[in-house]
Design an enzyme around this catalytic site. Sequence first.
Site, short mmCIF file in Angstrom:
data_model
loop_
_atom_site.label_atom_id
_atom_site.label_comp_id
_atom_site.label_asym_id
_atom_site.label_seq_id
_atom_site.Cartn_x
_atom_site.Cartn_y
_atom_site.Cartn_z
N LEU A 58 4.12 -12.70 -3.60
CA LEU A 58 3.72 -11.30 -3.32
C LEU A 58 4.15 -10.77 -5.04
O LEU A 58 3.85 -9.60 -5.51
CB LEU A 58 4.49 -10.55 -2.49
N ASP A 59 5.01 -11.17 -5.85
CA ASP A 59 5.42 -10.68 -6.81
C ASP A 59 4.41 -10.74 -7.98
O ASP A 59 3.78 -11.78 -8.40
CB ASP A 59 6.62 -11.53 -7.52
N LEU A 60 4.19 -9.71 -8.63
CA LEU A 60 3.14 -9.53 -9.87
C LEU A 60 3.45 -10.38 -10.80
O LEU A 60 2.48 -10.88 -11.65
CB LEU A 60 3.01 -8.02 -10.25
N TRP A 93 8.98 -9.34 0.05
CA TRP A 93 9.49 -9.53 -1.30
C TRP A 93 10.85 -9.38 -1.65
O TRP A 93 11.50 -10.27 -2.06
CB TRP A 93 8.51 -8.82 -2.20
#
Length: 211
Positions: free
Chosen positions: A156-158, A137
């Site tokens: 993978l970033d929320l 990330w």
Amino acid sequence: MRMPYDDAIAHLQAVDPVMHAVVDVVGPCAFAHRAEGTHFEAVARSIVYQQLSGKAAGTIHRRFHALYGDRAPEPAELLATSDETLRAAGLSRQKIGYLRDLAARVASRDVPLDDIDALDDDGAIAALSRVKGVGRWTAQIFLMFRLGRPDVLPELDLGIQRGVQLAYGLPALATPREVQAIGAPWAPWRTVASWYLWRFVDEQNGGQLGD
């Protein structure tokens, strides 16, 4: 007059009707990468900011730079600074270890930051990921906001996962695999699509497209 991301917006809206609506909601693209400073400074900053609120991280980052005359240190300067001094600036022992590993690898050219622009995206991510505390990330964010690479999708970033959930009406956060599958048609402009998803989440404030 054509704007910098007209081609990207035209592509996204042509290949994906949901992204067409997202662009309409958000408006013009204001994505920009940071050209000032050095690559070493940018990676060190990302380490300092990990797992902290923006305000707390900013305070520690300023104290860190204050150790070197209100500027970012060179790798050799960081390696010569004692743990006690770095701890006094507010850095955790873990982050000191990460920063030292970064400095040592850059100094030895194990991680060729000065030449990283010449690497393709996968090569740059692999090189950066050799540094302790720098995962996929962090490397992707570096590619986007430091190098200005146009086709990076940080699965993978929320925020990206939430943006895909909201825009596509998913019952839960999108998984990294779902993000990659849904985002495949956005290539070669997935960085711009990601920027739009982050802004879309801001615009919606927890709402749903079409509510």
